[in-house]
Design a protein around this motif. Structure first.
Motif, PDB file in Angstrom:
ATOM      1  N   MET A  83      37.732 -15.901  -1.279  1.00  0.00           N
ATOM      2  CA  MET A  83      37.724 -15.206   0.125  1.00  0.00           C
ATOM      3  C   MET A  83      36.766 -14.213   0.073  1.00  0.00           C
ATOM      4  O   MET A  83      36.308 -13.760  -1.093  1.00  0.00           O
ATOM      5  N   VAL A  84      36.488 -13.961   1.340  1.00  0.00           N
ATOM      6  CA  VAL A  84      35.544 -12.937   1.422  1.00  0.00           C
ATOM      7  C   VAL A  84      35.932 -11.430   0.941  1.00  0.00           C
ATOM      8  O   VAL A  84      35.192 -10.617   0.579  1.00  0.00           O
ATOM      9  N   VAL A  85      37.416 -11.424   0.677  1.00  0.00           N
ATOM     10  CA  VAL A  85      37.836 -10.055   0.209  1.00  0.00           C
ATOM     11  C   VAL A  85      37.402  -9.822  -1.089  1.00  0.00           C
ATOM     12  O   VAL A  85      37.236  -8.842  -1.614  1.00  0.00           O
ATOM     13  N   ALA A  86      37.114 -10.914  -2.042  1.00  0.00           N
ATOM     14  CA  ALA A  86      36.702 -10.733  -3.551  1.00  0.00           C
ATOM     15  C   ALA A  86      35.421 -10.458  -3.471  1.00  0.00           C
ATOM     16  O   ALA A  86      35.037  -9.612  -4.411  1.00  0.00           O
ATOM     17  N   TRP A  88      33.915  -8.462  -1.139  1.00  0.00           N
ATOM     18  CA  TRP A  88      33.996  -6.950  -0.622  1.00  0.00           C
ATOM     19  C   TRP A  88      34.378  -6.151  -1.942  1.00  0.00           C
ATOM     20  O   TRP A  88      33.894  -5.082  -2.144  1.00  0.00           O
ATOM     21  N   TRP A  89      35.360  -6.626  -2.873  1.00  0.00           N
ATOM     22  CA  TRP A  89      35.629  -6.048  -3.785  1.00  0.00           C
ATOM     23  C   TRP A  89      34.683  -6.019  -5.121  1.00  0.00           C
ATOM     24  O   TRP A  89      34.569  -4.970  -5.689  1.00  0.00           O
ATOM     25  N   ASP A  90      34.008  -6.996  -5.307  1.00  0.00           N
ATOM     26  CA  ASP A  90      32.967  -6.968  -5.997  1.00  0.00           C
ATOM     27  C   ASP A  90      32.040  -5.837  -5.661  1.00  0.00           C
ATOM     28  O   ASP A  90      31.131  -5.103  -6.472  1.00  0.00           O
ATOM     29  N   SER A  98      31.016   4.830 -11.642  1.00  0.00           N
ATOM     30  CA  SER A  98      31.464   4.679 -13.080  1.00  0.00           C
ATOM     31  C   SER A  98      31.108   3.337 -13.759  1.00  0.00           C
ATOM     32  O   SER A  98      30.958   3.088 -14.862  1.00  0.00           O
ATOM     33  N   ARG A  99      30.713   2.522 -12.715  1.00  0.00           N
ATOM     34  CA  ARG A  99      30.005   1.031 -13.318  1.00  0.00           C
ATOM     35  C   ARG A  99      28.544   1.567 -13.572  1.00  0.00           C
ATOM     36  O   ARG A  99      27.874   0.535 -14.295  1.00  0.00           O
ATOM     37  N   ARG A 100      27.949   2.339 -13.123  1.00  0.00           N
ATOM     38  CA  ARG A 100      26.435   2.368 -13.451  1.00  0.00           C
ATOM     39  C   ARG A 100      26.480   3.766 -14.326  1.00  0.00           C
ATOM     40  O   ARG A 100      25.001   4.463 -14.265  1.00  0.00           O
TER      41      ARG A 100
END
Length: 140
Positions: A83-86, A88-90, A98-100
């Motif tokens: 799904m496109v929502v996945a 967008w979440w990624d 916090s991921r960087r």
């Protein structure tokens, strides 16, 4: 001996055929219903926190149209089947600071203090070898 399986190709999509005693026709995928409920709840919470009046004449437009558009565009399937929502979440997780976070070097200064040099003691031992011992694979 390995037997072939079809579990990789099996995609179960459960459907909701009835809601509050009302039939929903061919049914709605439960995952899409969950995305819709979560999206609408978050949107309504944001609008209520911003102080948008519920009884205004444009309130149904403000409260209902964005979640419907979000669900319609977010639940489309890409070429890969996600799904496109996945996606967008990624994208949001990738952009989150916090991921960087950079991994610090413990040998560099911490909180304004100078780093102390780390003393290393290196020792070596020289062993003389003859050309004959190299051909044999070592000293004898």
């Amino acid at each position: 001996m390995r037997l072939p399986t079809d579990t990789v190709h099996l995609k179960l999509r459960t459907r909701q055929y009835e809601l509050f005693g009302r039939p929903l026709g061919r049914g709605v995928e439960r995952r899409i219903m969950l995305i819709g409920v979560v999206g609408a709840a978050l949107w309504w919470a944001i609008l209520l926190l911003l102080g948008v009046p519920i009884l205004h004449r444009l309130a149904p437009l403000a409260f209902l149209v964005p979640p419907v558009v979000f669900v319609l565009y977010g639940t489309r399937r890409e070429d890969t089947g996600r799904m496109v929502v996945a996606a967008w979440w990624d994208w949001l997780l990738f952009r989150a600071p916090s991921r960087r976070r950079a991994i610090g070097n413990p040998l560099l200064s911490l909180h304004g203090h100078r780093a102390r040099p780390v003393p290393l003691m290196v020792t070596t031992q020289l062993v003389p070898t003859s050309p004959a011992s190299r051909r044999d694979g070592g000293a004898s």
